[in-house]
Motif scaffolding. Sequence first.
Motif, PDB file in Angstrom:
ATOM      1  N   UNK A  91     -18.502 -21.640  85.288  1.00 29.48           N
ATOM      2  CA  UNK A  91     -19.102 -22.744  84.535  1.00 29.48           C
ATOM      3  C   UNK A  91     -18.064 -23.451  83.677  1.00 29.48           C
ATOM      4  N   UNK A  92     -17.171 -22.733  83.061  1.00 28.26           N
ATOM      5  CA  UNK A  92     -16.120 -23.355  82.248  1.00 28.26           C
ATOM      6  C   UNK A  92     -15.141 -24.126  83.129  1.00 28.26           C
ATOM      7  N   UNK A  93     -14.910 -23.624  84.328  1.00 35.68           N
ATOM      8  CA  UNK A  93     -14.007 -24.346  85.248  1.00 35.68           C
ATOM      9  C   UNK A  93     -14.644 -25.672  85.645  1.00 35.68           C
ATOM     10  N   UNK A  94     -15.926 -25.637  85.973  1.00 39.89           N
ATOM     11  CA  UNK A  94     -16.613 -26.877  86.351  1.00 39.89           C
ATOM     12  C   UNK A  94     -16.702 -27.844  85.179  1.00 39.89           C
ATOM     13  N   UNK A  95     -16.870 -27.306  83.999  1.00 37.74           N
ATOM     14  CA  UNK A  95     -16.893 -28.151  82.800  1.00 37.74           C
ATOM     15  C   UNK A  95     -15.536 -28.797  82.582  1.00 37.74           C
ATOM     16  N   UNK A  96     -14.485 -28.035  82.776  1.00 41.04           N
ATOM     17  CA  UNK A  96     -13.120 -28.577  82.624  1.00 41.04           C
ATOM     18  C   UNK A  96     -12.848 -29.637  83.685  1.00 41.04           C
ATOM     19  N   UNK A  97     -13.264 -29.350  84.917  1.00 38.40           N
ATOM     20  CA  UNK A  97     -13.066 -30.340  85.996  1.00 38.40           C
ATOM     21  C   UNK A  97     -13.880 -31.597  85.702  1.00 38.40           C
ATOM     22  N   UNK A  98     -15.094 -31.421  85.233  1.00 35.88           N
ATOM     23  CA  UNK A  98     -15.937 -32.570  84.885  1.00 35.88           C
ATOM     24  C   UNK A  98     -15.321 -33.388  83.764  1.00 35.88           C
ATOM     25  N   UNK A  99     -14.792 -32.704  82.755  1.00 39.85           N
ATOM     26  CA  UNK A  99     -14.169 -33.416  81.634  1.00 39.85           C
ATOM     27  C   UNK A  99     -12.933 -34.174  82.108  1.00 39.85           C
ATOM     28  N   UNK A 100     -12.161 -33.535  82.967  1.00 46.88           N
ATOM     29  CA  UNK A 100     -10.970 -34.221  83.512  1.00 46.88           C
ATOM     30  C   UNK A 100     -11.382 -35.409  84.369  1.00 46.88           C
ATOM     31  N   UNK A 101     -12.463 -35.230  85.138  1.00 44.61           N
ATOM     32  CA  UNK A 101     -12.921 -36.306  86.015  1.00 44.61           C
ATOM     33  C   UNK A 101     -13.375 -37.506  85.203  1.00 44.61           C
ATOM     34  N   UNK A 102     -14.012 -37.244  84.065  1.00 46.97           N
ATOM     35  CA  UNK A 102     -14.470 -38.352  83.219  1.00 46.97           C
ATOM     36  C   UNK A 102     -13.292 -39.205  82.770  1.00 46.97           C
ATOM     37  N   UNK A 103     -12.147 -38.584  82.510  1.00 45.69           N
ATOM     38  CA  UNK A 103     -10.976 -39.343  82.069  1.00 45.69           C
ATOM     39  C   UNK A 103     -10.077 -39.751  83.239  1.00 45.69           C
ATOM     40  N   UNK A 104     -10.047 -38.931  84.288  1.00 48.45           N
ATOM     41  CA  UNK A 104      -9.116 -39.180  85.391  1.00 48.45           C
ATOM     42  C   UNK A 104      -9.586 -40.316  86.290  1.00 48.45           C
ATOM     43  N   UNK A 105     -10.872 -40.366  86.571  1.00 52.63           N
ATOM     44  CA  UNK A 105     -11.375 -41.396  87.496  1.00 52.63           C
ATOM     45  C   UNK A 105     -11.132 -42.804  86.958  1.00 52.63           C
ATOM     46  N   UNK A 106     -11.444 -43.095  85.686  1.00 50.33           N
ATOM     47  CA  UNK A 106     -11.124 -44.441  85.187  1.00 50.33           C
ATOM     48  C   UNK A 106      -9.615 -44.723  85.197  1.00 50.33           C
ATOM     49  N   UNK A 107      -8.816 -43.686  84.928  1.00 54.44           N
ATOM     50  CA  UNK A 107      -7.365 -43.894  84.957  1.00 54.44           C
ATOM     51  C   UNK A 107      -6.888 -44.225  86.372  1.00 54.44           C
ATOM     52  N   UNK A 108      -7.429 -43.560  87.367  1.00 50.16           N
ATOM     53  CA  UNK A 108      -7.054 -43.828  88.761  1.00 50.16           C
ATOM     54  C   UNK A 108      -7.503 -45.229  89.162  1.00 50.16           C
ATOM     55  N   UNK A 109      -8.699 -45.617  88.734  1.00 46.85           N
ATOM     56  CA  UNK A 109      -9.197 -46.960  89.061  1.00 46.85           C
ATOM     57  C   UNK A 109      -8.320 -48.028  88.417  1.00 46.85           C
ATOM     58  N   UNK A 110      -7.979 -47.837  87.161  1.00 45.49           N
ATOM     59  CA  UNK A 110      -7.118 -48.799  86.466  1.00 45.49           C
ATOM     60  C   UNK A 110      -5.740 -48.855  87.122  1.00 45.49           C
TER      61      UNK A 110
END
Length: 95
Positions: free
Chosen positions: A3-22
Amino acid sequence: MTETIFTAIGACAVFAIPCVVVAAIDYRNAEKQRKKREAEFLRDQLTALACERAVEADHLAWKNRVKQSLANWKPIKFADEVPTRTPRKWGRHAH
């Protein structure tokens, strides 16, 4: 643990996806600008080449005009070479 791994991946995804799009948008804009600069550079090169060819053509035309005028040249007859009227022996203009 998972659960903590998925939470960490989710948190990274929230910041990483907009960065990749930009980053993708910036890359696309940079490519557009590069293509625009290259097109302008090619346009300038073609303009310079056209100007050089125009100058060469003008110079060649001038040389051909000079050659043609020299081919049609006739020598100038000076006064001592040109037959002129001579005064009559018994006229009022006789000398």
